[in-house]
Scaffold this motif. Structure first.
Motif, PDB file in Angstrom:
ATOM      1  N   GLY A 113       0.584  -1.285  -0.022  1.00 26.85           N
ATOM      2  CA  GLY A 113       0.140   0.085   0.026  1.00 26.85           C
ATOM      3  C   GLY A 113       0.881   1.139   0.002  1.00 26.85           C
ATOM      4  N   ASP A 114       0.246   2.226   0.543  1.00 24.76           N
ATOM      5  CA  ASP A 114       0.847   3.613   0.349  1.00 24.76           C
ATOM      6  C   ASP A 114       1.676   4.099   1.730  1.00 24.76           C
ATOM      7  OD1 ASP A 114       0.057   4.154  -2.176  1.00 24.76           O
ATOM      8  OD2 ASP A 114      -1.981   4.981  -1.315  1.00 24.76           O
ATOM      9  N   PHE A 115       1.695   3.251   2.608  1.00 27.05           N
ATOM     10  CA  PHE A 115       2.143   3.445   4.212  1.00 27.05           C
ATOM     11  C   PHE A 115       3.571   2.714   4.138  1.00 27.05           C
ATOM     12  CE2 PHE A 115      -2.386   2.921   4.681  1.00 27.05           C
ATOM     13  CZ  PHE A 115      -2.817   4.201   5.063  1.00 27.05           C
ATOM     14  N   TYR A 116       4.595   3.665   4.629  1.00 32.29           N
ATOM     15  CA  TYR A 116       5.822   3.141   4.917  1.00 32.29           C
ATOM     16  C   TYR A 116       6.003   1.918   5.923  1.00 32.29           C
ATOM     17  CZ  TYR A 116       7.114   7.640   2.732  1.00 32.29           C
ATOM     18  OH  TYR A 116       7.065   8.623   1.829  1.00 32.29           O
ATOM     19  N   ASP A 117       5.028   2.015   7.021  1.00 37.51           N
ATOM     20  CA  ASP A 117       5.133   1.028   8.121  1.00 37.51           C
ATOM     21  C   ASP A 117       4.259  -0.294   7.871  1.00 37.51           C
ATOM     22  OD1 ASP A 117       2.740   2.562   8.487  1.00 37.51           O
ATOM     23  OD2 ASP A 117       3.033   3.049  10.613  1.00 37.51           O
ATOM     24  N   VAL A 118       3.843  -0.393   6.896  1.00 36.04           N
ATOM     25  CA  VAL A 118       2.984  -1.556   6.486  1.00 36.04           C
ATOM     26  C   VAL A 118       3.685  -2.534   5.505  1.00 36.04           C
ATOM     27  CG1 VAL A 118       0.734  -2.436   5.609  1.00 36.04           C
ATOM     28  CG2 VAL A 118       0.721  -0.355   7.184  1.00 36.04           C
ATOM     29  N   ALA A 119       4.426  -3.556   6.099  1.00 38.28           N
ATOM     30  CA  ALA A 119       5.388  -4.166   5.015  1.00 38.28           C
ATOM     31  C   ALA A 119       4.516  -5.104   4.266  1.00 38.28           C
ATOM     32  CB  ALA A 119       6.588  -4.610   5.676  1.00 38.28           C
ATOM     33  N   GLY A 152      -4.934   6.133   7.723  1.00 40.88           N
ATOM     34  CA  GLY A 152      -3.538   6.256   8.376  1.00 40.88           C
ATOM     35  C   GLY A 152      -3.492   7.392   9.515  1.00 40.88           C
ATOM     36  N   THR A 153      -2.465   7.181  10.526  1.00 41.83           N
ATOM     37  CA  THR A 153      -2.406   8.310  11.357  1.00 41.83           C
ATOM     38  C   THR A 153      -1.771   9.594  10.660  1.00 41.83           C
ATOM     39  OG1 THR A 153      -0.401   7.200  11.975  1.00 41.83           O
ATOM     40  CG2 THR A 153      -2.180   6.621  13.161  1.00 41.83           C
ATOM     41  N   SER A 154      -1.214   9.444   9.681  1.00 38.33           N
ATOM     42  CA  SER A 154      -0.735  10.324   8.902  1.00 38.33           C
ATOM     43  C   SER A 154      -0.657  10.076   7.492  1.00 38.33           C
ATOM     44  CB  SER A 154       0.947  10.989   9.134  1.00 38.33           C
ATOM     45  OG  SER A 154       1.755   9.720   8.942  1.00 38.33           O
ATOM     46  N   LYS A 155      -0.142  10.941   6.341  1.00 35.17           N
ATOM     47  CA  LYS A 155      -0.352  10.255   5.202  1.00 35.17           C
ATOM     48  C   LYS A 155       0.229   9.471   4.715  1.00 35.17           C
ATOM     49  CE  LYS A 155       1.146  12.570   0.429  1.00 35.17           C
ATOM     50  NZ  LYS A 155       1.422  13.424  -0.250  1.00 35.17           N
ATOM     51  N   TYR A 192       1.464  25.557  19.611  1.00 39.48           N
ATOM     52  CA  TYR A 192       2.314  24.620  19.171  1.00 39.48           C
ATOM     53  C   TYR A 192       3.916  24.994  19.454  1.00 39.48           C
ATOM     54  CZ  TYR A 192       5.442  21.435  16.475  1.00 39.48           C
ATOM     55  OH  TYR A 192       6.445  20.693  16.057  1.00 39.48           O
ATOM     56  N   CYS A 193       4.585  24.339  19.887  1.00 43.09           N
ATOM     57  CA  CYS A 193       6.116  24.290  20.380  1.00 43.09           C
ATOM     58  C   CYS A 193       6.619  22.948  20.202  1.00 43.09           C
ATOM     59  CB  CYS A 193       6.270  24.853  21.890  1.00 43.09           C
ATOM     60  SG  CYS A 193       7.836  25.289  22.205  1.00 43.09           S
ATOM     61  N   ASP A 194       7.853  23.174  19.493  1.00 46.04           N
ATOM     62  CA  ASP A 194       8.514  21.708  19.151  1.00 46.04           C
ATOM     63  C   ASP A 194       9.480  21.315  20.146  1.00 46.04           C
ATOM     64  OD1 ASP A 194      10.814  22.936  16.506  1.00 46.04           O
ATOM     65  OD2 ASP A 194      10.371  23.651  18.574  1.00 46.04           O
ATOM     66  N   ARG A 195       9.369  21.807  21.384  1.00 45.01           N
ATOM     67  CA  ARG A 195      10.561  21.462  22.320  1.00 45.01           C
ATOM     68  C   ARG A 195       9.893  20.543  23.269  1.00 45.01           C
ATOM     69  NH1 ARG A 195      14.984  25.989  22.637  1.00 45.01           N
ATOM     70  NH2 ARG A 195      15.055  26.416  20.299  1.00 45.01           N
ATOM     71  N   SER A 196       9.889  20.678  24.521  1.00 45.75           N
ATOM     72  CA  SER A 196       9.709  19.751  25.593  1.00 45.75           C
ATOM     73  C   SER A 196       8.187  19.562  25.626  1.00 45.75           C
ATOM     74  CB  SER A 196      10.104  20.216  27.064  1.00 45.75           C
ATOM     75  OG  SER A 196       9.506  21.201  27.377  1.00 45.75           O
ATOM     76  N   GLY A 197       7.723  18.164  26.134  1.00 45.04           N
ATOM     77  CA  GLY A 197       6.145  18.172  26.175  1.00 45.04           C
ATOM     78  C   GLY A 197       5.738  17.101  25.311  1.00 45.04           C
ATOM     79  N   THR A 198       4.283  16.863  25.612  1.00 41.45           N
ATOM     80  CA  THR A 198       3.779  15.972  24.728  1.00 41.45           C
ATOM     81  C   THR A 198       2.293  16.422  24.107  1.00 41.45           C
ATOM     82  OG1 THR A 198       2.346  15.282  26.425  1.00 41.45           O
ATOM     83  CG2 THR A 198       4.644  13.879  26.229  1.00 41.45           C
ATOM     84  N   ILE A 199       1.893  17.539  24.537  1.00 41.63           N
ATOM     85  CA  ILE A 199       0.642  18.170  24.034  1.00 41.63           C
ATOM     86  C   ILE A 199       0.860  18.635  22.525  1.00 41.63           C
ATOM     87  CG2 ILE A 199      -0.954  19.947  24.162  1.00 41.63           C
ATOM     88  CD1 ILE A 199      -0.747  19.743  27.113  1.00 41.63           C
ATOM     89  N   GLN A 200       2.363  18.716  22.153  1.00 43.61           N
ATOM     90  CA  GLN A 200       2.731  19.229  20.735  1.00 43.61           C
ATOM     91  C   GLN A 200       2.154  18.230  19.868  1.00 43.61           C
ATOM     92  OE1 GLN A 200       6.741  18.914  19.646  1.00 43.61           O
ATOM     93  NE2 GLN A 200       7.103  18.646  21.813  1.00 43.61           N
ATOM     94  N   TYR A 201       2.144  17.004  19.992  1.00 45.65           N
ATOM     95  CA  TYR A 201       1.717  15.959  19.394  1.00 45.65           C
ATOM     96  C   TYR A 201       0.173  15.469  18.946  1.00 45.65           C
ATOM     97  CZ  TYR A 201       6.776  14.874  20.312  1.00 45.65           C
ATOM     98  OH  TYR A 201       8.231  15.050  20.447  1.00 45.65           O
ATOM     99  N   SER A 202      -0.465  16.464  19.823  1.00 45.45           N
ATOM    100  CA  SER A 202      -2.002  16.038  19.791  1.00 45.45           C
ATOM    101  C   SER A 202      -2.455  16.797  18.483  1.00 45.45           C
ATOM    102  CB  SER A 202      -2.526  16.731  20.881  1.00 45.45           C
ATOM    103  OG  SER A 202      -2.332  16.267  21.882  1.00 45.45           O
ATOM    104  N   ALA A 203      -3.660  16.230  18.007  1.00 46.25           N
ATOM    105  CA  ALA A 203      -4.242  17.205  16.735  1.00 46.25           C
ATOM    106  C   ALA A 203      -4.636  18.645  17.259  1.00 46.25           C
ATOM    107  CB  ALA A 203      -5.458  16.371  16.183  1.00 46.25           C
ATOM    108  N   PHE A 204      -4.703  19.698  16.634  1.00 47.02           N
ATOM    109  CA  PHE A 204      -5.124  20.927  16.645  1.00 47.02           C
ATOM    110  C   PHE A 204      -6.790  20.551  17.002  1.00 47.02           C
ATOM    111  CE2 PHE A 204      -1.262  22.553  16.479  1.00 47.02           C
ATOM    112  CZ  PHE A 204      -0.745  22.773  15.146  1.00 47.02           C
TER     113      PHE A 204
END
Length: 573
Positions: A89-95, A115-118, A396-408
């Motif tokens: 398929g089109d996903f890098y992680d589906v072998a 997918g969880t992303s493109k 959004y801030c790409d440094r410490s923390g986990t909320i940055q990975y949440s969907a807007f």
């Protein structure tokens, strides 16, 4: 619709229809699925028909989480889909050759799952309960089922309904209204929790009977409002007629005045069997405060008492010559760093400082003052820990923390955001707090503590002196005994990560703290519960991060040794 899909629909309909008369037999037995378990019949329905498999020949692992790869494979099996695990398929992680490969390709091509992303499907990630509802609704649409029923009553009865993602609202309402899914326990849907294998078996077993299942008739409901002594709203919920409400707000508080302190003593009315809309008010008991007559304060101020730039106030204590020499040597050997520290004995108010009034870049140490202001604002009734804050692109801030990975658009309680801001130093959480609480009130509040360097008028971080940061931490220490909010906040600081002061003291003492570092600074500040409780603030301006943690720890040990000497001196006075 293609002939292939029509045949697939017909076959799937026959398979689903056969489930209506099927009774679990002894074709398969699992040691961890016992008769009487709420999932017993569904597990055997699904496994004996070949839709699900055990995790071994003798175990089903009903409490284990379901992965996305597992779930899409079961969906494909129910649909009797033609799948080929050698397809790509089109996903890098589906072998090619994985057990889920063909199912992923089939389900994504037919719009049942994405997918969880493109480029990534994340087959080994756990599927959440709200994701399950979304996928199941898409599967129903693929089968041409009517999935439009969206009454909000059943979802409103879930106490955590505000936590359901916007993308999943329609699907969750639909799954609840048709009895495909239900709450965990009495009141929570738990949308972000992992779906267990037992839940998956029950939900899909219910789905097999979908076309013969009428929607649930919504029950009669009532709104219960919980208000504080000043009628400010603390919490509200919707309750089914005749059922009990459950308060899930913070413990109500009433600010002490000069004469009395107040303790929460319950509510103005019972709410165990609600039959009408109801407002209940927090009740408090008062205890009179004894005020000791004021004592005259004697202050001895001697600058440069222990060496160049080292100052001590409010004490005649003499540091030992050996410690004095080692402290001055450490400051002289800072390897190009600018160093400042400030120590305050929280009982005698003795202070020891070095560059204590020099401005340093705050980094994440500024979050301590932000958290203090946030909890104070909640205590004042101007905000609530149960408020819902939405994570937006501007946070959004790409440094410490986990909320940055949440969907807007993801929604969190203020309490969750503030906890992450301190516990793991989440920068997105800090921006959310700044946004929802406002900088003008914050600036005014820290000014009232004697802090002159407000910062939000021009950026989100700014500068503070060690002495000003010490003032904030003295207030945090005092606040811990003044109200429930203060005690809760202090507990978060006690368990905050990246505790360089505590590590520098070889974890001998509890340290409530907030550290911060970047290419401009390397700081830590907090309350040390040594032989006497005291505030320790250490701020540095490094050129890089190499060796800064070790250096900060060495200064912390020398300052603690000073406090040990001071404690012994106090005892002998």
């Amino acid at each position: 619709m293609t002939v292939k899909r029509i045949l697939s629909h017909l076959l799937c309909t026959l398979i689903i229809a056969s489930a209506f008369v099927y009774t679990a037999s002894a074709q398969k037995t699992y040691s961890d699925v016992k008769y009487g378990d709420w999932y017993y019949q569904s597990v055997y329905d699904m496994t004996n028909k070949g839709y699900m498999k055990g995790t071994s020949d003798t175990a089903f692992s009903p409490k284990a989480p379901m992965t996305r790869g597992m779930f899409v494979t079961v969906i494909a099996a129910i649909a009797n889909a033609e799948t080929d695990n050698e397809k790509t398929g089109d996903f890098y992680d589906v072998a090619r050759g994985k057990y889920y490969t063909g199912a992923v390709v089939w389900a994504t091509e037919n719009g049942i799952i994405s997918g969880t992303s493109k480029n990534y499907f994340s087959p080994d990630s756990y599927i959440t309960r709200e994701q399950c509802a979304v996928i199941l609704r898409s599967f129903g649409l693929w089968l041409n089922y009517d999935v439009t029923y969206e009454d909000e009553t059943l979802l409103s009865l879930c106490y955590d309904n505000a936590c359901v993602g916007k993308y999943a609202l329609e699907a969750v309402r639909w799954a609840l209204n048709y009895g495909l899914m239900s709450n965990r326990g009495d009141m929570d849907f738990c949308p972000k929790s992992s779906l267990t294998r037992a839940e998956c078996a029950v939900i899909l077993s219910n789905f097999l009977k979908y076309e013969e299942t009428p929607p649930i008739v919504p029950p009669k409901t009532h709104t219960v409002r919980f208000v504080n002594h000043d009628n400010s709203l603390l919490y509200s919920c919707i309750v089914e007629d005749g059922k009990s409400a459950k308060y899930r707000g913070v413990t109500p508080t009433k600010t002490a005045d000069y004469y009395y302190t107040y303790t929460f003593g319950g509510w103005s009315a019972p709410f165990d069997k609600v039959t009408t809309d109801l407002t209940v008010k927090a009740q408090f008991t008062a205890a009179q405060v004894y005020h000791e007559p004021p004592k005259p304060q004697e202050i001895d101020i001697r600058n440069d008492k222990f060496g160049p730039g080292i100052t001590v106030n409010n004490s005649t204590f003499q540091m030992s010559p050996s410690l004095c020499a080692r402290l001055n040597s450490a400051l002289a050997g800072s390897n190009g760093r600018t160093v400042g520290f400030y120590v305050v004995d929280l009982q005698s108010k003795m202070t020891l400082g070095y560059n204590a009034t020099t401005e340093f870049w705050t980094a994440c140490t500024v979050k301590a003052g932000m958290a203090l202001y946030a909890y104070k604002k909640c205590e004042w009734g101007a905000a609530s820990l149960s408020d819902i804050w939405t994570y937006q692109k501007r946070h959004y801030c790409d440094r410490s923390g986990t909320i940055q990975y949440s969907a807007f658009g993801t929604r969190y309680t203020a309490e969750y955001v503030l906890y992450n801001m301190i516990h793991i130093s989440d920068n997105a959480a800090y921006y959310m707090a700044q946004d929802y609480l406002g900088y003008q009130g914050y600036n005014a509040y820290i000014k009232s503590l004697g802090v002159k360097h407000t910062h939000w008028s021009y950026n989100s971080w700014g500068y503070l002196t060690p002495q000003e940061l010490g003032l904030i931490w003295q207030e945090i220490y005092n606040y811990r005994t003044q109200s429930w909010y203060g005690a809760k906040l202090f507990d978060i600081f006690l368990n905050a990560k990246y505790n360089f002061i505590k590590q520098g003291l070889y974890n001998r003492y509890d340290v409530a703290h907030k550290s911060g570092w970047n290419d401009k600074s390397y700081n830590d500040a907090g309350v040390v519960f040594g032989k006497r409780p005291y505030v320790m603030v250490i701020m540095t301006t490094p050129g890089n991060l190499n060796g800064n943690e070790a250096y900060l720890g060495s200064i912390a040990r020398l300052l603690n040794e000073y406090m040990d000497e001071y404690s012994a001196w106090i005892v002998n006075q």
